[in-house]
Scaffold this motif. Structure first.
Motif, PDB file in Angstrom:
ATOM      1  N   ASP A 288      -7.622   9.106  22.408  1.00  0.00           N
ATOM      2  CA  ASP A 288      -6.617  10.087  21.995  1.00  0.00           C
ATOM      3  C   ASP A 288      -5.355   9.949  22.843  1.00  0.00           C
ATOM      4  O   ASP A 288      -4.232   9.994  22.317  1.00  0.00           O
ATOM      5  N   HIS A 289      -5.532   9.754  24.151  1.00  0.00           N
ATOM      6  CA  HIS A 289      -4.384   9.586  25.054  1.00  0.00           C
ATOM      7  C   HIS A 289      -3.571   8.345  24.678  1.00  0.00           C
ATOM      8  O   HIS A 289      -2.337   8.398  24.589  1.00  0.00           O
ATOM      9  N   GLN A 290      -4.264   7.218  24.453  1.00  0.00           N
ATOM     10  CA  GLN A 290      -3.547   5.983  24.146  1.00  0.00           C
ATOM     11  C   GLN A 290      -2.875   6.046  22.776  1.00  0.00           C
ATOM     12  O   GLN A 290      -1.805   5.453  22.568  1.00  0.00           O
ATOM     13  N   LEU A 291      -3.465   6.766  21.829  1.00  0.00           N
ATOM     14  CA  LEU A 291      -2.849   6.911  20.512  1.00  0.00           C
ATOM     15  C   LEU A 291      -1.557   7.717  20.565  1.00  0.00           C
ATOM     16  O   LEU A 291      -0.771   7.685  19.617  1.00  0.00           O
ATOM     17  N   GLY A 292      -1.343   8.415  21.651  1.00  0.00           N
ATOM     18  CA  GLY A 292      -0.106   9.160  21.822  1.00  0.00           C
ATOM     19  C   GLY A 292       0.983   8.358  22.509  1.00  0.00           C
ATOM     20  O   GLY A 292       2.104   8.852  22.679  1.00  0.00           O
ATOM     21  N   GLN A 293       0.666   7.109  22.919  1.00  0.00           N
ATOM     22  CA  GLN A 293       1.641   6.272  23.618  1.00  0.00           C
ATOM     23  C   GLN A 293       2.391   5.383  22.632  1.00  0.00           C
ATOM     24  O   GLN A 293       1.978   5.167  21.498  1.00  0.00           O
ATOM     25  N   VAL A 294       3.504   4.836  23.104  1.00  0.00           N
ATOM     26  CA  VAL A 294       4.313   3.956  22.263  1.00  0.00           C
ATOM     27  C   VAL A 294       3.694   2.566  22.174  1.00  0.00           C
ATOM     28  O   VAL A 294       3.648   1.951  21.106  1.00  0.00           O
ATOM     29  N   ALA A 295       3.188   2.048  23.290  1.00  0.00           N
ATOM     30  CA  ALA A 295       2.638   0.684  23.313  1.00  0.00           C
ATOM     31  C   ALA A 295       1.365   0.643  24.137  1.00  0.00           C
ATOM     32  O   ALA A 295       1.343   0.117  25.253  1.00  0.00           O
ATOM     33  N   ARG A 320      -1.144   7.873   5.320  1.00  0.00           N
ATOM     34  CA  ARG A 320      -1.142   9.336   5.233  1.00  0.00           C
ATOM     35  C   ARG A 320      -2.039   9.855   6.344  1.00  0.00           C
ATOM     36  O   ARG A 320      -3.206   9.460   6.432  1.00  0.00           O
ATOM     37  N   MET A 321      -1.504  10.718   7.186  1.00  0.00           N
ATOM     38  CA  MET A 321      -2.289  11.214   8.315  1.00  0.00           C
ATOM     39  C   MET A 321      -2.059  12.711   8.487  1.00  0.00           C
ATOM     40  O   MET A 321      -0.933  13.155   8.729  1.00  0.00           O
ATOM     41  N   PRO A 322      -3.114  13.522   8.340  1.00  0.00           N
ATOM     42  CA  PRO A 322      -2.972  14.979   8.487  1.00  0.00           C
ATOM     43  C   PRO A 322      -2.469  15.364   9.882  1.00  0.00           C
ATOM     44  O   PRO A 322      -2.741  14.687  10.871  1.00  0.00           O
ATOM     45  N   ASP A 338       3.270   1.284  13.318  1.00  0.00           N
ATOM     46  CA  ASP A 338       3.342   2.199  12.185  1.00  0.00           C
ATOM     47  C   ASP A 338       2.262   3.276  12.278  1.00  0.00           C
ATOM     48  O   ASP A 338       2.522   4.466  12.038  1.00  0.00           O
ATOM     49  N   LEU A 339       1.045   2.872  12.621  1.00  0.00           N
ATOM     50  CA  LEU A 339      -0.022   3.852  12.793  1.00  0.00           C
ATOM     51  C   LEU A 339       0.265   4.778  13.968  1.00  0.00           C
ATOM     52  O   LEU A 339       0.034   5.986  13.903  1.00  0.00           O
ATOM     53  N   LEU A 340       0.788   4.204  15.049  1.00  0.00           N
ATOM     54  CA  LEU A 340       1.085   5.024  16.230  1.00  0.00           C
ATOM     55  C   LEU A 340       2.206   6.020  15.950  1.00  0.00           C
ATOM     56  O   LEU A 340       2.204   7.127  16.506  1.00  0.00           O
ATOM     57  N   ARG A 344       1.195   9.776  17.002  1.00  0.00           N
ATOM     58  CA  ARG A 344       1.884  10.482  18.101  1.00  0.00           C
ATOM     59  C   ARG A 344       2.303  11.882  17.697  1.00  0.00           C
ATOM     60  O   ARG A 344       2.477  12.753  18.556  1.00  0.00           O
ATOM     61  N   GLY A 345       2.466  12.123  16.404  1.00  0.00           N
ATOM     62  CA  GLY A 345       2.855  13.455  15.966  1.00  0.00           C
ATOM     63  C   GLY A 345       1.709  14.440  15.890  1.00  0.00           C
ATOM     64  O   GLY A 345       1.928  15.646  15.718  1.00  0.00           O
ATOM     65  N   VAL A 346       0.476  13.961  16.022  1.00  0.00           N
ATOM     66  CA  VAL A 346      -0.699  14.837  15.963  1.00  0.00           C
ATOM     67  C   VAL A 346      -0.897  15.492  17.324  1.00  0.00           C
ATOM     68  O   VAL A 346      -0.727  14.840  18.363  1.00  0.00           O
ATOM     69  N   PRO A 347      -1.254  16.758  17.373  1.00  0.00           N
ATOM     70  CA  PRO A 347      -1.461  17.432  18.672  1.00  0.00           C
ATOM     71  C   PRO A 347      -2.508  16.726  19.524  1.00  0.00           C
ATOM     72  O   PRO A 347      -3.442  16.099  19.004  1.00  0.00           O
ATOM     73  N   ASP A 348      -2.345  16.825  20.836  1.00  0.00           N
ATOM     74  CA  ASP A 348      -3.311  16.233  21.763  1.00  0.00           C
ATOM     75  C   ASP A 348      -4.717  16.717  21.437  1.00  0.00           C
ATOM     76  O   ASP A 348      -4.937  17.891  21.132  1.00  0.00           O
ATOM     77  N   GLY A 349      -5.666  15.802  21.549  1.00  0.00           N
ATOM     78  CA  GLY A 349      -7.063  16.142  21.322  1.00  0.00           C
ATOM     79  C   GLY A 349      -7.482  16.104  19.866  1.00  0.00           C
ATOM     80  O   GLY A 349      -8.674  16.247  19.569  1.00  0.00           O
TER      81      GLY A 349
END
Length: 580
Positions: A288-295, A320-322, A338-340, A344-349
């Motif tokens: 989850d942490h890494q999915l919130g990063q740019v690279a 499409r991502m809720p 593109d996936l990131l 990154r817009g999804v809340p932490d956790g």
């Protein structure tokens, strides 16, 4: 001979094959009858090893309380010999079977039959271990999944089974969504005869025989005993408290002290991680942490096995991502960035949950309307994360643990593949130049451009790419640029699919010969067969292609591709493309 002597010489009982209606029906013993008045001393039992303390309180934490409450089953404290134990038992009654309505509809008559399922579980502590012995249909459900040790059955099997007498193997093939193969040899054969790919298949269950005279059944019969190992063990255990204790102690000793047999050790090197594994919480948090990063450095994008053919025809991808705050988006190519951008817009956790409910769709048109394949976004990601001393790999939405020996052996094999030189040379690839333009430019150096030109055959009616470039000596050159090594697994699969079609499908060969003639005027021989595949790779930031820069799964995919192609007499070379 006098009359009396003649009478006494006749048999007193009629032959067993004839029936006399005047005599009572006397049962004749058969080969399978147990000796009279002899009670069985062992019973075929399914046993799980539990990760709880060997006390009454510890045993209670392993119960599936929701299931027990739902059916009104209550645990009862017992002792088995001197071991603390919990006994669970019960019956679930169904007043009407599901198939009654089907029969009533077909026959026009009312059918109303019910049935009952029963089961039991015995949880007991032996020394430092806790085991669950399950019986009947329901026993397995009385124990919580989270308490079970998923390595137990395989751990014993690879140390105890005779490699020359394996009866059944069930394995999952990595890279192909959901494919599970089961191979059965009733008389037993050597594990080598099952043809298991040690690098790309996961053995989930193995059945064979063990010849361990310390176990009650082997000692009683003087013969090897049949054993099935998976997340549980299925074997005949003693029915006396002391005998059961001794059997479980011997199982524990084998798991603790015996080394895996050389011919079976590979089975332990890639193991699926169960959904209830306690490490998953930490892995999900790190992911989850890494999915919130740019690279992020440990995540890549990969193609699910069932979507591989569709990618060859892709005109666009939609994401499409809720909870991302973004609408359904259309992309010409699918990149990790593109996936990131969505994750990154999804809340932490919540990012992993969002990926599992989100969708990535392959479309044949550029506008993202003509959908040809779709899968949860989570299946388009691959990751390789460390947890303590463990290395875990995410593949098609599932986690796998990779053994140290597997990584070492695989690295050695891939080093040999990468060390081969090649006569094919491609120009540097400027940063920012897309793959289509690069291939067009590279084709000017004696290559034939076949990028995005599909061979449509009876087997592949939607079309496949023979290659991106046809080399000067008719090499099939597949080209890929990747910021990480993850997308390369699809590249390697493309090479094997193309060769398979060109070797075994006449219409594929004919289509390629006509295509090359139209594109370049070059004439391929009427009996053309591919002889060499070249994988040309440009990694992000100009990194070289080495085992240090390839994810483990990309190494597995490369190894399997090379093995498959060499079996067909096709050589493989891997070259790096310089970045400018």
């Amino acid at each position: 001979m006098n009359r009396a002597t003649h009478r006494t010489s006749k048999p007193a009982v009629r032959p067993a094959g004839r029936r006399d209606s005047r005599r009572p029906d006397v049962h004749q013993p058969s080969l399978f009858d147990a000796p009279p008045n002899t009670a069985p001393t062992t019973y075929l039992t399914t046993v799980y090893r539990l990760r709880v303390e060997p006390t009454y309180d510890g045993l209670a934490t392993a119960l599936n309380l929701r299931y027990l409450r739902e059916h009104g089953f209550a645990p009862q404290q017992r002792t088995v010999g001197d071991s603390p134990a919990l006994l669970l038992q019960g019956v679930v009654a169904r007043q009407r079977a599901d198939w009654c309505d089907a029969l009533a509809s077909l026959t026009g008559e009312e059918v109303a039959l019910g049935y009952s399922n029963g089961g039991a579980a015995l949880l007991l502590g032996v020394d430092e271990h806790v085991y669950a012995l399950t019986y009947g249909t329901l026993g397995r459900f009385m124990v919580a999944d989270s308490a079970m040790d998923p390595t137990f059955g395989i751990e014993f099997a690879v140390r105890a089974l005779v490699p020359e007498d394996i009866r059944q193997v069930r394995r999952r093939v990595m890279g192909t969504r959901g494919r599970v193969d089961r191979s059965l040899v009733p008389g037993g054969t050597h594990i080598r005869m099952y043809g298991i790919d040690k690098w790309g298949e996961i053995v989930g269950q193995i059945t064979g025989r063990t010849d361990n005279p310390t176990l009650t059944e082997c000692r009683r019969t003087g013969r090897p005993m049949r054993v099935t190992g998976s997340d549980s063990l299925q074997l005949r255990l003693a029915l006396s408290p002391d005998g059961l204790r001794d059997d479980l102690r011997e199982v524990a000793r084998v798991c603790r002290q015996a080394s895996p047999l050389a011919d079976l050790e590979f089975i332990t090197q890639i193991r699926p991680v169960r959904p209830a594994d306690p490490r998953l919480a930490a892995l999900t948090a790190e992911l989850d942490h890494q999915l919130g990063q740019v690279a992020p450095t440990d995540i890549g994008v990969a193609v699910p096995g069932h979507a591989a053919d569709a990618v060859d025809q892709a005109g666009s991808y939609t994401i499409r991502m809720p909870r991302s705050g973004r609408r359904r988006s259309v992309y010409a190519d699918l990149e990790l960035a593109d996936l990131l951008a969505h994750s990154r817009g999804v809340p932490d956790g919540q990012r992993w949950t969002s990926l599992r409910t989100g969708q990535v769709t392959v479309c044949a048109d550029a506008a993202g309307r003509d959908e040809i394949a779709t899968a949860p976004a989570s299946r388009w990601l691959t990751a390789q994360l460390a947890h303590g001393t463990s290395q875990l790999m995410l593949h098609e939405g599932h986690w796998y643990e990779i053994g140290d020996q597997h990584r070492r052996f695989l690295r050695d094999e891939v080093d040999q593949i990468l060390s081969r030189s090649s006569d094919v040379h491609l120009p540097p690839w400027p940063l920012g130049e897309n793959e289509r333009i690069y291939n067009e430019r590279a084709a000017g150096a004696g290559m034939v451009l076949l990028d995005r030109k599909l061979l449509r055959t009876a087997q592949h009616h939607r079309g496949i790419e023979a290659c991106d470039l046809l080399g000067p000596s008719d090499e099939l050159v597949h080209v890929k640029r990747a910021d990480t090594s993850a997308p390369l697994s699809h590249l390697f699969t493309q090479g094997t699919v193309s060769v398979d079609a060109l070797l075994h499908e006449e219409d594929a060969r004919r289509a390629l010969i006509e295509m090359v003639a139209r594109q370049s005027g070059r004439e391929l021989a009427p009996d053309f067969r591919p002889r060499k595949v070249v994988y040309a790779i440009a990694l992000g930031r100009g990194r070289p292609v080495t085992t240090a820069t390839l994810f483990t799964f990309a190494q597995v995919a490369l190894y399997r591709a090379v093995k498959s192609l060499r079996t067909e007499g096709v050589e493989v070379e891997v070259i790096g493309i310089a970045a400018t």
